[in-house]
Design a protein around this motif. Sequence first.
Motif, PDB file in Angstrom:
ATOM      1  N   VAL A 223       0.838  -1.196   0.000  1.00  0.00           N
ATOM      2  CA  VAL A 223       0.000   0.000   0.000  1.00  0.00           C
ATOM      3  C   VAL A 223       0.875   1.250   0.000  1.00  0.00           C
ATOM      4  CG1 VAL A 223      -1.709  -1.244   1.387  1.00  0.00           C
ATOM      5  CG2 VAL A 223      -0.151   0.350   2.502  1.00  0.00           C
ATOM      6  N   ARG A 224       0.191   2.385  -0.080  1.00  0.00           N
ATOM      7  CA  ARG A 224       0.838   3.681   0.093  1.00  0.00           C
ATOM      8  C   ARG A 224       0.070   4.443   1.150  1.00  0.00           C
ATOM      9  NH1 ARG A 224       2.174   8.084  -4.685  1.00  0.00           N
ATOM     10  NH2 ARG A 224       2.735   9.835  -3.338  1.00  0.00           N
ATOM     11  N   LEU A 225       0.788   4.888   2.197  1.00  0.00           N
ATOM     12  CA  LEU A 225       0.162   5.640   3.275  1.00  0.00           C
ATOM     13  C   LEU A 225       0.626   7.084   3.239  1.00  0.00           C
ATOM     14  CD1 LEU A 225       0.497   3.165   6.301  1.00  0.00           C
ATOM     15  CD2 LEU A 225      -1.386   3.381   4.669  1.00  0.00           C
ATOM     16  N   ARG A 231       5.190  20.605   7.784  1.00  0.00           N
ATOM     17  CA  ARG A 231       5.358  21.143   6.432  1.00  0.00           C
ATOM     18  C   ARG A 231       5.368  19.981   5.455  1.00  0.00           C
ATOM     19  NH1 ARG A 231      10.270  25.599   7.112  1.00  0.00           N
ATOM     20  NH2 ARG A 231       9.200  26.968   8.633  1.00  0.00           N
ATOM     21  N   GLY A 232       4.328  19.869   4.678  1.00  0.00           N
ATOM     22  CA  GLY A 232       4.265  18.814   3.675  1.00  0.00           C
ATOM     23  C   GLY A 232       3.574  17.559   4.173  1.00  0.00           C
ATOM     24  N   THR A 233       3.911  16.441   3.541  1.00  0.00           N
ATOM     25  CA  THR A 233       3.262  15.161   3.811  1.00  0.00           C
ATOM     26  C   THR A 233       4.303  14.062   3.880  1.00  0.00           C
ATOM     27  OG1 THR A 233       1.285  15.873   2.602  1.00  0.00           O
ATOM     28  CG2 THR A 233       1.535  13.514   2.978  1.00  0.00           C
ATOM     29  N   LEU A 234       4.153  13.158   4.838  1.00  0.00           N
ATOM     30  CA  LEU A 234       4.998  11.978   4.902  1.00  0.00           C
ATOM     31  C   LEU A 234       4.303  10.861   4.149  1.00  0.00           C
ATOM     32  CD1 LEU A 234       7.416  10.374   5.958  1.00  0.00           C
ATOM     33  CD2 LEU A 234       6.090   9.897   8.029  1.00  0.00           C
ATOM     34  N   GLN A 235       4.997  10.283   3.190  1.00  0.00           N
ATOM     35  CA  GLN A 235       4.461   9.173   2.414  1.00  0.00           C
ATOM     36  C   GLN A 235       5.303   7.933   2.675  1.00  0.00           C
ATOM     37  OE1 GLN A 235       4.532  10.599  -1.627  1.00  0.00           O
ATOM     38  NE2 GLN A 235       2.721  11.875  -1.342  1.00  0.00           N
ATOM     39  N   ALA A 236       4.644   6.811   2.811  1.00  0.00           N
ATOM     40  CA  ALA A 236       5.346   5.555   3.054  1.00  0.00           C
ATOM     41  C   ALA A 236       4.700   4.457   2.229  1.00  0.00           C
ATOM     42  CB  ALA A 236       5.309   5.193   4.534  1.00  0.00           C
ATOM     43  N   SER A 237       5.488   3.785   1.419  1.00  0.00           N
ATOM     44  CA  SER A 237       4.991   2.683   0.601  1.00  0.00           C
ATOM     45  C   SER A 237       5.623   1.379   1.068  1.00  0.00           C
ATOM     46  CB  SER A 237       5.325   2.924  -0.871  1.00  0.00           C
ATOM     47  OG  SER A 237       4.704   4.097  -1.343  1.00  0.00           O
ATOM     48  N   THR A 277      -3.967   0.405  -3.588  1.00  0.00           N
ATOM     49  CA  THR A 277      -3.321  -0.140  -4.783  1.00  0.00           C
ATOM     50  C   THR A 277      -2.420   0.932  -5.390  1.00  0.00           C
ATOM     51  OG1 THR A 277      -4.951   0.616  -6.420  1.00  0.00           O
ATOM     52  CG2 THR A 277      -5.462  -1.434  -5.231  1.00  0.00           C
ATOM     53  N   GLU A 278      -1.789   0.634  -6.502  1.00  0.00           N
ATOM     54  CA  GLU A 278      -0.979   1.628  -7.200  1.00  0.00           C
ATOM     55  C   GLU A 278      -1.843   2.717  -7.823  1.00  0.00           C
ATOM     56  OE1 GLU A 278       1.412  -0.385 -10.041  1.00  0.00           O
ATOM     57  OE2 GLU A 278       2.701  -1.354  -8.548  1.00  0.00           O
ATOM     58  N   MET A 279      -3.144   2.483  -7.927  1.00  0.00           N
ATOM     59  CA  MET A 279      -4.055   3.435  -8.553  1.00  0.00           C
ATOM     60  C   MET A 279      -4.481   4.511  -7.567  1.00  0.00           C
ATOM     61  SD  MET A 279      -6.389   0.636 -10.573  1.00  0.00           S
ATOM     62  CE  MET A 279      -7.550   1.870 -11.172  1.00  0.00           C
ATOM     63  N   ASP A 280      -4.307   5.779  -7.952  1.00  0.00           N
ATOM     64  CA  ASP A 280      -4.753   6.873  -7.100  1.00  0.00           C
ATOM     65  C   ASP A 280      -6.219   7.179  -7.386  1.00  0.00           C
ATOM     66  OD1 ASP A 280      -4.797   8.233  -9.528  1.00  0.00           O
ATOM     67  OD2 ASP A 280      -3.058   9.491  -9.053  1.00  0.00           O
ATOM     68  N   ALA A 281      -6.730   8.223  -6.771  1.00  0.00           N
ATOM     69  CA  ALA A 281      -8.152   8.545  -6.914  1.00  0.00           C
ATOM     70  C   ALA A 281      -8.533   8.810  -8.362  1.00  0.00           C
ATOM     71  CB  ALA A 281      -8.492   9.748  -6.044  1.00  0.00           C
ATOM     72  N   GLY A 282      -7.681   9.534  -9.094  1.00  0.00           N
ATOM     73  CA  GLY A 282      -7.991   9.833 -10.483  1.00  0.00           C
ATOM     74  C   GLY A 282      -8.073   8.585 -11.329  1.00  0.00           C
ATOM     75  N   LEU A 339     -11.055   3.453  -1.668  1.00  0.00           N
ATOM     76  CA  LEU A 339     -10.014   2.731  -2.396  1.00  0.00           C
ATOM     77  C   LEU A 339      -8.703   3.509  -2.467  1.00  0.00           C
ATOM     78  CD1 LEU A 339     -12.146   1.377  -5.386  1.00  0.00           C
ATOM     79  CD2 LEU A 339     -11.099  -0.005  -3.573  1.00  0.00           C
ATOM     80  N   ALA A 340      -8.783   4.827  -2.520  1.00  0.00           N
ATOM     81  CA  ALA A 340      -7.575   5.621  -2.765  1.00  0.00           C
ATOM     82  C   ALA A 340      -7.197   6.557  -1.633  1.00  0.00           C
ATOM     83  CB  ALA A 340      -7.754   6.434  -4.051  1.00  0.00           C
TER      84      ALA A 340
END
Length: 421
Positions: A223-225, A231-237, A277-282, A339-340
């Motif tokens: 997943v991607r969290l 400042r900004g966003t922490l992303q973790a995959s 999943t690898e698919m984002d909202a768009g 889902l996203a």
Amino acid sequence: MSTDKENDPPIVVVGAGAAGSMAAIFAAAQGRRTLLVERTRDGGKKILISGGGRCNVLPSRVDPAQYFTESSRNTLKKMLLSWPLAEQRRFFEEELRIPLALEQESGKLFPRSNRARDVRDGLLDYAHQQGVEPVFSSSVVALRPPADSSTWTVVLDGGREIAAAAVVLATGGLSVPATGSDGTGFRLVRQLGHTVHDTYAALTPLTTDPAVHAELAGVSLEVRLEAPLARGTLQASGGFLFTHRGYSGPSVLNVSHLAVRSAGDPARRVPVHAQWTEMDAGAWDTLLREPGPGEIGGLVRRRLPQRLADRLLEEAGVDPWRTRSQLRREERARLVEVLARYPLPWTGDEGYKKAEVTGGGVPLAEVDARTMESRVAPGLFLCGEILDCFGPIGGYNFCWAWATGRAAGLGAAASLEGRAS
């Protein structure tokens, strides 16, 4: 290693974990008598359990920006890069004779044997070859700095005292107390005048009460969290695992410190969102708008574990038997959201018991970035988890331990140059 300095007071390294064993090796390699004091009977307990018993020795690359600290990032960078990654790998492979293998999918370096014990034993065996003297099953209860002399006093349980020319504290933090980490180092440095940034469990599983996803326990996926930073966003995959109590896996551990630090105030609790999943909202919105046969349930199940897919469809209030053309706008929007950008309903964490590392610690500004010598108590050297720095899952914290441990050992030995023998 026998030297003409063998009758001098020794360098005493406290803690035989990753940082301490490395500090002892490099102090002794400079010809200094070195004692390695450890409260357990064999040392390196965290090394033994790391990586599921495989020991993720190093990452394949190091980026200081991936580490967390409340101290100067420039100081962090100097400490971390004092022993470049390529040189660390060469040390393990050529000096310790522990071949490392790259796990391509994760970018992690493990011993080819996949045995953490080989790493722990290799470090301690090499320390012995350098002349390091083990003092195991002994706890340090106090440190007394020099008064009228240049000699420290290390007080052990039972009343034994050791005169030390320099002291290296590599006692770890508070994480995984079953391995011997009990915060002794923090107590000792406070007594010597150091400040300690608030400590907290880092890289620890998150929990939810009530356990709203208990029926999904055992379901795992990549997943991607995302979680907000100041400042900004922490992303973790990476890997994500549903547990009976909440959520675990590398992706969860890598954002958990933000949740832990906000847990005390429900009104300011940090939101954590999952892209399953690898698919984002768009991408999901586009797919769900496309005409075509087949039910929504089948479409989602092909991309997610079935139990999770069914649960998300239920939470979105979407009938899995309906087709894409039958979805109303608001139904499609709800489904895309779960889902996203799914909000994990976490309420707590597993704490130090299951934390990989301790966040917070001694501010880096209170340590010389080159030698790791305390700016508060000269003759004291600090390394590893006791310092205000930690990295993500994947060998980054070992990299920090190896680098700062080596620097502390070399620094302690160098500080004795010029003293009368």
